[in-house]
Design a protein around this motif. Sequence first.
Motif, PDB file in Angstrom:
ATOM      1  N   GLY A  48      72.117  37.282  69.251  1.00 38.16           N
ATOM      2  CA  GLY A  48      72.425  37.862  67.948  1.00 38.16           C
ATOM      3  C   GLY A  48      73.487  38.941  68.039  1.00 38.16           C
ATOM      4  O   GLY A  48      73.597  39.625  69.057  1.00 38.16           O
ATOM      5  N   VAL A  51      72.679  42.292  64.174  1.00 36.22           N
ATOM      6  CA  VAL A  51      71.387  41.827  63.664  1.00 36.22           C
ATOM      7  C   VAL A  51      70.793  42.919  62.766  1.00 36.22           C
ATOM      8  O   VAL A  51      70.554  44.038  63.217  1.00 36.22           O
ATOM      9  CB  VAL A  51      70.417  41.510  64.825  1.00 36.22           C
ATOM     10  N   ILE A 106      66.697  34.189  64.414  1.00 31.35           N
ATOM     11  CA  ILE A 106      67.860  35.035  64.712  1.00 31.35           C
ATOM     12  C   ILE A 106      68.822  34.287  65.634  1.00 31.35           C
ATOM     13  O   ILE A 106      70.034  34.235  65.402  1.00 31.35           O
ATOM     14  CB  ILE A 106      67.421  36.368  65.366  1.00 31.35           C
TER      15      ILE A 106
END
Length: 195
Positions: A48, A51, A106
């Motif tokens: 990610g 994030v 994610i």
Amino acid sequence: MPTEIKLWRIDGEHPVIISREKLDLESRIEEWLRQDIGLVSDNLLVIGQQVSTDYGGSIDLLAIDHVGNLVVLELKRDKTPRDIVAQVLDYASWVQSLNHESIEEIANAFLKNKTFEQAFREKFQTDIPDVLNERHRMYVVASYLDAATERIVKYLSETHDVDINVATFAYFKTADGELLGRSLLLDETDVQTRA
């Protein structure tokens, strides 16, 4: 004392120092790490970037290691020592609550061209562990390390066994191209053994 990185070019039989330059944008470090997390550790997979947390912040980079532990990487962009350390700890407090489903969501959003499962298997040559996020690690990533950040990170790691470290990058520009040097504040094996 903050780590200092120096480079020399050997010109015939004489070492000639290469001057360290200020990195024009620290966002370049973030992009380089996204492309090759081996700049910090070979044993990580980035899952990610930027994030969003439930607390209103954005983690610069989120990674996972081969045993399924999450790793928060936060770049120091002109923040004071208290700000950057508090920020990485705040992000870790959010990361600790992520379950398998959240982590996969994610990762799949970030990886785009492959699934989390495919990327994990390709990177680590094994399947995703059944248990994810049993522990987590934190890195402060910076061009320069000030004495206060060094003291705070050492205190957290050495006194309270917190899995935190600092990766410092030095940027050099020569006629032949750009060079990047990296130094870790604390020995990784010691940090992980304590944690």
